[in-house]
Design a protein around this motif. Sequence first.
Motif, short mmCIF file in Angstrom:
data_model
loop_
_atom_site.label_atom_id
_atom_site.label_comp_id
_atom_site.label_asym_id
_atom_site.label_seq_id
_atom_site.Cartn_x
_atom_site.Cartn_y
_atom_site.Cartn_z
N ILE A 1 0.82 -1.20 0.00
CA ILE A 1 0.00 0.00 0.00
C ILE A 1 0.86 1.25 0.00
CG2 ILE A 1 -1.63 1.33 1.40
CD1 ILE A 1 -2.84 -1.38 2.30
N GLY A 2 1.96 1.23 0.77
CA GLY A 2 2.82 2.40 0.83
C GLY A 2 3.44 2.73 -0.51
N ALA A 3 3.97 1.72 -1.19
CA ALA A 3 4.58 1.96 -2.51
C ALA A 3 3.53 2.45 -3.50
CB ALA A 3 5.24 0.67 -3.01
N ALA A 4 2.35 1.85 -3.48
CA ALA A 4 1.28 2.26 -4.39
C ALA A 4 0.85 3.69 -4.10
CB ALA A 4 0.09 1.31 -4.27
N THR A 5 0.82 4.06 -2.82
CA THR A 5 0.43 5.41 -2.45
C THR A 5 1.46 6.42 -2.91
OG1 THR A 5 -0.79 4.59 -0.53
CG2 THR A 5 -0.14 6.90 -0.49
N GLU B 1 -13.56 3.16 4.82
CA GLU B 1 -13.33 1.72 4.78
C GLU B 1 -13.49 1.26 3.33
OE1 GLU B 1 -15.39 -2.25 6.62
OE2 GLU B 1 -14.77 -0.69 8.03
N ILE B 2 -12.50 0.52 2.86
CA ILE B 2 -12.48 0.06 1.47
C ILE B 2 -12.45 -1.46 1.47
CG2 ILE B 2 -11.30 0.22 -0.75
CD1 ILE B 2 -9.92 2.76 0.30
N GLU B 3 -13.46 -2.06 0.87
CA GLU B 3 -13.58 -3.52 0.86
C GLU B 3 -13.56 -4.05 -0.57
OE1 GLU B 3 -13.48 -5.49 3.33
OE2 GLU B 3 -13.80 -4.17 5.05
N ALA B 4 -13.07 -5.27 -0.71
CA ALA B 4 -13.09 -5.94 -2.01
C ALA B 4 -14.52 -6.36 -2.34
CB ALA B 4 -12.19 -7.17 -1.99
N GLN C 1 -9.41 -6.94 2.77
CA GLN C 1 -8.37 -7.87 2.29
C GLN C 1 -7.73 -7.31 1.02
OE1 GLN C 1 -11.12 -11.16 2.43
NE2 GLN C 1 -11.29 -11.27 0.20
N THR C 2 -6.41 -7.09 1.12
CA THR C 2 -5.66 -6.43 0.06
C THR C 2 -4.45 -7.25 -0.29
OG1 THR C 2 -6.35 -4.29 0.97
CG2 THR C 2 -4.54 -4.27 -0.61
N LEU C 3 -4.18 -7.40 -1.57
CA LEU C 3 -3.05 -8.21 -2.04
C LEU C 3 -1.78 -7.37 -1.96
CD1 LEU C 3 -2.49 -11.02 -3.17
CD2 LEU C 3 -2.70 -10.07 -5.47
N THR C 4 -0.99 -7.58 -0.89
CA THR C 4 0.28 -6.88 -0.72
C THR C 4 1.33 -7.91 -0.32
OG1 THR C 4 0.10 -6.47 1.66
CG2 THR C 4 -1.03 -4.91 0.20
N GLY C 5 2.54 -7.43 -0.08
CA GLY C 5 3.61 -8.32 0.35
C GLY C 5 3.49 -8.71 1.81
N GLY D 1 -6.50 -4.36 -4.77
CA GLY D 1 -5.12 -4.05 -5.11
C GLY D 1 -4.66 -2.89 -4.25
N PRO D 2 -3.37 -2.76 -3.97
CA PRO D 2 -2.90 -1.64 -3.15
C PRO D 2 -3.23 -0.28 -3.74
CG PRO D 2 -1.05 -2.83 -4.15
CD PRO D 2 -2.26 -3.65 -4.38
N GLU D 3 -3.39 -0.24 -5.07
CA GLU D 3 -3.74 1.04 -5.71
C GLU D 3 -5.14 1.50 -5.33
OE1 GLU D 3 -4.99 -2.26 -8.47
OE2 GLU D 3 -3.19 -1.80 -7.27
N HIS D 4 -6.02 0.57 -4.97
CA HIS D 4 -7.36 0.96 -4.51
C HIS D 4 -7.27 1.75 -3.20
CE1 HIS D 4 -8.65 -2.77 -6.89
NE2 HIS D 4 -9.05 -1.72 -7.57
N ILE D 5 -6.38 1.32 -2.33
CA ILE D 5 -6.20 2.02 -1.05
C ILE D 5 -5.55 3.38 -1.29
CG2 ILE D 5 -5.38 1.79 1.31
CD1 ILE D 5 -7.30 -0.45 0.24
N ALA D 6 -4.60 3.42 -2.20
CA ALA D 6 -3.94 4.69 -2.54
C ALA D 6 -4.96 5.70 -3.05
CB ALA D 6 -2.85 4.45 -3.59
N GLN D 7 -5.87 5.24 -3.86
CA GLN D 7 -6.91 6.14 -4.39
C GLN D 7 -7.78 6.68 -3.26
OE1 GLN D 7 -9.23 4.39 -7.52
NE2 GLN D 7 -10.37 6.26 -7.93
#
Length: 261
Positions: free
Chosen positions: A21-25, A248-251, A190-194, A224-230
């Motif tokens: 999430i940090g890198a995507a942000t 709150e952001i959910e899949a 639930q977010t797909l990150t490392g 995706g982490p980009e969803h959180i960045a947005q």
Amino acid sequence: MAFLPHPERRPVLVAGASSGIGAATARWFAEAGYPVALAARRVDVLETLAAELRAGGAEAVAVPLDVTDDESVRTCVALAAEALGDVEIVVAGAGDLAIGLSYETSPEAFSDQVNIHLTGAFRIYRAVIGGMIDRGRGDIVFIGSDVAKRPRPWSSAYVAAKSGIDGLVTTIAMELEGTGVRAGVVRPGQTLTGMGMNLDQADTERMLNDWIKFGLARHGNFLGPEHIAQGIHAMVTMPRGAHLRELEIEAEGAVATKGNI
């Protein structure tokens, strides 16, 4: 009294920018034209991403950060300000994930998770808040988790820390009322990150089975982490005078393929 608009230049500090999430942000803000300081322990990884962003025309620097160390946090903020100017936006998202049943988790392991996710975020807040109050503006976004609302087995320390983030943000938002500084929490589902990719496979399977037992694994889709960045970007770009305190952001579950759906 009218609120002054955001300044044209708003340097951003992203804690935990080496992955996920940090890198995507960091990438999202850099591509949107913000000067960005990428902060984490893995400086070599940060340097690679910062160089990539600069090659694309962005203004980006890498700064070392260990959120468990007071001096490291203060130095990180100072270096970011020296390179880019006073930090206007902070994203406190550094962290890792350790799992285990509460009755098998040592006090030391529990404390480590709280120190990284909760106390580490507070250290960042304390390092930047004085300057923001003096300037009468600023945005601090804390990365929480939906586990604060829906706790999960095998994550007692993580749940406690992220629940603490919710309480912290609620408290400081009240304390900052009237200063011009805004604080908010973004809770990813639930977010797909490392994070968590190095967990023991057998323990992970047992954990997921327990989640299913309690109805906590509704479907297999991940953000995706980009969803959180947005979502983070949406929070801090609210005009002055408005305050988006929680997001709150959910899949979304898979869409049934019938008709024109």
